[in-house]
Design a protein around this motif. Structure first.
Motif, PDB file in Angstrom:
ATOM      1  N   ALA A  70      73.698  90.701  32.117  1.00 28.48           N
ATOM      2  CA  ALA A  70      73.867  89.278  31.789  1.00 28.48           C
ATOM      3  C   ALA A  70      75.268  89.000  31.242  1.00 28.48           C
ATOM      4  O   ALA A  70      75.877  87.976  31.575  1.00 28.48           O
ATOM      5  N   LYS A  71      75.783  89.895  30.425  1.00 27.06           N
ATOM      6  CA  LYS A  71      77.135  89.709  29.873  1.00 27.06           C
ATOM      7  C   LYS A  71      78.170  89.614  30.980  1.00 27.06           C
ATOM      8  O   LYS A  71      79.157  88.882  30.858  1.00 27.06           O
ATOM      9  N   HIS A  72      77.955  90.323  32.076  1.00 27.68           N
ATOM     10  CA  HIS A  72      78.920  90.343  33.178  1.00 27.68           C
ATOM     11  C   HIS A  72      78.796  89.127  34.092  1.00 27.68           C
ATOM     12  O   HIS A  72      79.709  88.851  34.878  1.00 27.68           O
ATOM     13  N   ALA A  73      77.704  88.383  34.017  1.00 33.81           N
ATOM     14  CA  ALA A  73      77.522  87.205  34.864  1.00 33.81           C
ATOM     15  C   ALA A  73      78.583  86.144  34.579  1.00 33.81           C
ATOM     16  O   ALA A  73      78.966  85.387  35.476  1.00 33.81           O
ATOM     17  N   PHE A  74      79.078  86.108  33.363  1.00 30.07           N
ATOM     18  CA  PHE A  74      80.093  85.118  32.996  1.00 30.07           C
ATOM     19  C   PHE A  74      81.396  85.378  33.744  1.00 30.07           C
ATOM     20  O   PHE A  74      81.973  84.465  34.339  1.00 30.07           O
ATOM     21  N   ASP A  75      81.868  86.615  33.721  1.00 31.49           N
ATOM     22  CA  ASP A  75      83.128  86.951  34.395  1.00 31.49           C
ATOM     23  C   ASP A  75      82.948  87.132  35.900  1.00 31.49           C
ATOM     24  O   ASP A  75      83.772  86.669  36.685  1.00 31.49           O
ATOM     25  N   ALA A  76      81.893  87.807  36.318  1.00 32.29           N
ATOM     26  CA  ALA A  76      81.700  88.114  37.740  1.00 32.29           C
ATOM     27  C   ALA A  76      81.444  86.861  38.565  1.00 32.29           C
ATOM     28  O   ALA A  76      81.948  86.746  39.695  1.00 32.29           O
ATOM     29  N   TRP A  77      80.665  85.916  38.022  1.00 34.27           N
ATOM     30  CA  TRP A  77      80.250  84.757  38.805  1.00 34.27           C
ATOM     31  C   TRP A  77      80.654  83.417  38.191  1.00 34.27           C
ATOM     32  O   TRP A  77      80.310  82.363  38.730  1.00 34.27           O
ATOM     33  N   GLY A  78      81.301  83.447  37.038  1.00 34.45           N
ATOM     34  CA  GLY A  78      81.675  82.199  36.389  1.00 34.45           C
ATOM     35  C   GLY A  78      80.499  81.431  35.823  1.00 34.45           C
ATOM     36  O   GLY A  78      80.537  80.197  35.729  1.00 34.45           O
ATOM     37  N   ALA A  79      79.449  82.145  35.434  1.00 35.38           N
ATOM     38  CA  ALA A  79      78.268  81.490  34.864  1.00 35.38           C
ATOM     39  C   ALA A  79      78.637  80.777  33.564  1.00 35.38           C
ATOM     40  O   ALA A  79      79.514  81.220  32.821  1.00 35.38           O
ATOM     41  N   ASP A  80      77.954  79.672  33.319  1.00 33.06           N
ATOM     42  CA  ASP A  80      78.134  78.920  32.081  1.00 33.06           C
ATOM     43  C   ASP A  80      77.108  79.313  31.024  1.00 33.06           C
ATOM     44  O   ASP A  80      77.237  78.951  29.861  1.00 33.06           O
ATOM     45  N   GLY A  81      76.085  80.043  31.428  1.00 36.04           N
ATOM     46  CA  GLY A  81      75.028  80.527  30.547  1.00 36.04           C
ATOM     47  C   GLY A  81      74.155  81.499  31.321  1.00 36.04           C
ATOM     48  O   GLY A  81      74.369  81.719  32.516  1.00 36.04           O
ATOM     49  N   VAL A  82      73.193  82.091  30.650  1.00 36.69           N
ATOM     50  CA  VAL A  82      72.267  83.036  31.289  1.00 36.69           C
ATOM     51  C   VAL A  82      70.905  82.911  30.613  1.00 36.69           C
ATOM     52  O   VAL A  82      70.821  82.805  29.389  1.00 36.69           O
ATOM     53  N   ASN A  83      69.850  82.913  31.423  1.00 38.60           N
ATOM     54  CA  ASN A  83      68.488  83.021  30.898  1.00 38.60           C
ATOM     55  C   ASN A  83      67.958  84.405  31.223  1.00 38.60           C
ATOM     56  O   ASN A  83      68.166  84.905  32.334  1.00 38.60           O
ATOM     57  N   LEU A  84      67.267  85.020  30.267  1.00 39.43           N
ATOM     58  CA  LEU A  84      66.447  86.205  30.513  1.00 39.43           C
ATOM     59  C   LEU A  84      65.019  85.710  30.463  1.00 39.43           C
ATOM     60  O   LEU A  84      64.621  85.040  29.508  1.00 39.43           O
ATOM     61  N   LEU A  85      64.246  86.037  31.494  1.00 42.87           N
ATOM     62  CA  LEU A  85      62.883  85.522  31.590  1.00 42.87           C
ATOM     63  C   LEU A  85      61.938  86.614  32.044  1.00 42.87           C
ATOM     64  O   LEU A  85      62.220  87.325  33.009  1.00 42.87           O
ATOM     65  N   ASN A  86      60.824  86.739  31.348  1.00 44.28           N
ATOM     66  CA  ASN A  86      59.727  87.597  31.797  1.00 44.28           C
ATOM     67  C   ASN A  86      58.495  86.716  31.913  1.00 44.28           C
ATOM     68  O   ASN A  86      58.217  85.904  31.035  1.00 44.28           O
ATOM     69  N   CYS A  87      57.758  86.894  32.994  1.00 48.24           N
ATOM     70  CA  CYS A  87      56.526  86.156  33.216  1.00 48.24           C
ATOM     71  C   CYS A  87      55.374  87.155  33.150  1.00 48.24           C
ATOM     72  O   CYS A  87      55.377  88.130  33.894  1.00 48.24           O
ATOM     73  N   CYS A  88      54.412  86.933  32.270  1.00 52.17           N
ATOM     74  CA  CYS A  88      53.302  87.864  32.066  1.00 52.17           C
ATOM     75  C   CYS A  88      51.996  87.177  32.434  1.00 52.17           C
ATOM     76  O   CYS A  88      51.485  86.353  31.679  1.00 52.17           O
ATOM     77  N   GLY A  89      51.482  87.496  33.609  1.00 52.78           N
ATOM     78  CA  GLY A  89      50.233  86.916  34.084  1.00 52.78           C
ATOM     79  C   GLY A  89      50.484  85.801  35.083  1.00 52.78           C
ATOM     80  O   GLY A  89      51.509  85.119  35.042  1.00 52.78           O
ATOM     81  N   ALA A  90      49.536  85.620  35.977  1.00 55.95           N
ATOM     82  CA  ALA A  90      49.664  84.618  37.041  1.00 55.95           C
ATOM     83  C   ALA A  90      49.875  83.215  36.489  1.00 55.95           C
ATOM     84  O   ALA A  90      50.655  82.439  37.036  1.00 55.95           O
TER      85      ALA A  90
END
Length: 144
Positions: A70-90
């Motif tokens: 996620a830290k590299h998404a800013f430099d590699a892709w010019g991201a303005d932010g990042v979400n980390l998401l886990n979905c548990c269950g349908a």
């Protein structure tokens, strides 16, 4: 590993993927149904169905690898932010039942970012209900 699990197949090299990074215990690859440009997944190599049964060691390595990427998404892709998401269950939108963490770069440019919040931030909830839920969770945790 589960031979019926698509993520286990990806980790084993038996199903196609666009790999990003690999450690001794994790594998990261691009999501084929991205919510934004650069959306990727980090999975433990050892199969766990979801957040409820993943061993703490595997959870820790997935989270730390997700953070590193996620830290590299800013430099590699010019991201303005990042979400980390886990979905548990349908009901929480989990569609592949192998624990995984979504690393979702976020952009001001909506041509790159197709996601929107599924809830209304800034809207205060029912304080009595919030207090009651807090009490029942403290009880379940043995926190009195």
């Amino acid at each position: 590993m589960s031979s019926a699990c698509i993520f286990c197949q990806i980790v084993a090299g038996d199903a196609p993927s666009a790999p990003i990074a690999e450690t001794e215990s994790t594998f990261a690859f691009m999501d084929i149904q991205p919510g934004s440009d650069g959306h990727l997944l980090v999975v433990p190599k050892r199969h766990s169905t979801d957040l409820r049964d993943i061993p703490a060691e595997d959870l820790s390595t997935v989270v730390l690898e997700s953070q590193r990427i996620a830290k590299h998404a800013f430099d590699a892709w010019g991201a303005d932010g990042v979400n980390l998401l886990n979905c548990c269950g349908a009901e929480a939108w989990q569609s592949v039942f192998h624990f995984h963490m979504h690393v979702i770069p976020r952009y001001r440019d909506k041509d790159k970012d197709r996601l929107s919040l599924p809830f209304a931030p800034g809207v205060r909830g029912d304080q009595e209900l919030i207090g009651s839920l807090a009490a029942s969770m403290r009880e379940s945790l043995g926190e009195g």
